[in-house]
Design a protein around this motif. Structure first.
Motif, PDB file in Angstrom:
ATOM      1  N   UNK A 152       4.648   7.830   9.367  1.00 23.89           N
ATOM      2  CA  UNK A 152       4.389   8.489   7.939  1.00 23.89           C
ATOM      3  C   UNK A 152       5.686   8.782   7.117  1.00 23.89           C
ATOM      4  N   UNK A 153       6.833   8.662   7.819  1.00 18.87           N
ATOM      5  CA  UNK A 153       7.935   8.716   7.158  1.00 18.87           C
ATOM      6  C   UNK A 153       8.448   7.627   6.174  1.00 18.87           C
ATOM      7  N   UNK A 154       7.433   6.456   6.320  1.00 18.55           N
ATOM      8  CA  UNK A 154       7.664   5.411   5.502  1.00 18.55           C
ATOM      9  C   UNK A 154       7.049   5.723   4.015  1.00 18.55           C
ATOM     10  N   UNK A 155       6.257   6.694   3.991  1.00 20.88           N
ATOM     11  CA  UNK A 155       5.725   7.149   2.892  1.00 20.88           C
ATOM     12  C   UNK A 155       6.353   8.321   2.329  1.00 20.88           C
ATOM     13  N   UNK A 156       6.636   9.568   3.290  1.00 22.38           N
ATOM     14  CA  UNK A 156       7.303  10.595   2.819  1.00 22.38           C
ATOM     15  C   UNK A 156       8.726  10.382   2.053  1.00 22.38           C
ATOM     16  N   UNK A 168       6.050  16.303  11.351  1.00 22.44           N
ATOM     17  CA  UNK A 168       5.617  15.093  11.882  1.00 22.44           C
ATOM     18  C   UNK A 168       5.780  14.296  10.721  1.00 22.44           C
ATOM     19  N   UNK A 169       5.737  14.600   9.276  1.00 25.85           N
ATOM     20  CA  UNK A 169       5.994  13.585   8.412  1.00 25.85           C
ATOM     21  C   UNK A 169       7.628  13.238   8.094  1.00 25.85           C
ATOM     22  N   UNK A 228       0.796  -1.073   0.053  1.00 23.81           N
ATOM     23  CA  UNK A 228      -0.024   0.196   0.042  1.00 23.81           C
ATOM     24  C   UNK A 228       0.828   1.172  -0.047  1.00 23.81           C
ATOM     25  N   UNK A 229       1.932   1.281   0.863  1.00 31.17           N
ATOM     26  CA  UNK A 229       2.895   2.442   0.887  1.00 31.17           C
ATOM     27  C   UNK A 229       3.755   2.458  -0.315  1.00 31.17           C
TER      28      UNK A 229
END
Length: 196
Positions: free
Chosen positions: A81-85, A107-108, A36-37
């Motif tokens: 959320x760093x996994x995505x950013x 936070x990202x 998904x990510x």
């Protein structure tokens, strides 16, 4: 207890196996997972790099300085959320049109605390001042990447439907104007017991 005995006990209890990323869809749940990510990051970066804003940066001498702002995880899933950013900003940097600052982050992202540590060494007699950066050298970001991940659950007969919305926005920090935004939707359906 010997190492061999402990090892045998672990294997006897089911053990652990490695799964190749390509084959791991077989073990998916209704929660947010690696695939998904990857999809959310891939679809968003494709939209961004194909946007009119990025096309307008062609021929730019210096890449735009980017900071990761707040990316809110408004789901029932616990993940950074760093996994995505980081997946997105890595591709942004590789395009040659953007460079990521670690001096500013919401936070990202994550701020590199070493920046403050090195600057706090100014005037310290124990530190060779030759390597300590002078004031006014940190470059402020020009762009901010922010977003929100939303989850919506719906019961459909005996199954559970889970909709995930990955919303991202790129903002020009001088003007405050949105230069790009996008939404990636991922929908999953499964038995209620497989929800998390």
């Amino acid at each position: 207890m010997s190492i061999i005995l402990v090892g045998s006990m672990l294997l006897g209890c089911g053990g652990v196996q490695y799964v190749d990323n390509a084959d791991s869809r077989e073990y998916s749940s209704l929660g947010i997972d690696y695939h998904d990510l990857e999809k959310a990051a891939g679809d968003n970066i494709k939209s961004l790099l194909g946007s009119g804003y990025v096309r307008s940066l062609a021929g730019l001498e210096k890449p735009k300085v980017l900071a990761i702002s707040n990316v809110i995880n408004d789901t029932m899933q616990h993940f950074s959320t760093q996994e995505l950013t980081r997946k997105i900003t890595r591709d942004m940097r590789n395009s040659g049109k953007f460079i990521l600052t670690m001096a500013f982050a919401g936070s990202g992202g994550s701020k590199d605390t070493m920046l403050d540590s090195v600057r706090n060494a100014r005037g310290n007699d124990e530190v060779n001042q030759y390597g300590v950066p002078e004031k006014g050298k940190i470059i402020a970001p020009e762009l901010s990447l922010s977003g929100k991940i939303i989850q919506r659950n719906t019961k459909v007969k005996s199954k559970q439907r889970v909709d995930y919305f990955f919303l991202l926005t790129l903002t020009d920090l001088k003007s405050g104007l949105v230069v790009w935004d996008n939404e990636v939707n991922i929908i999953k359906v499964g038995k209620n017991a497989s929800a998390w």
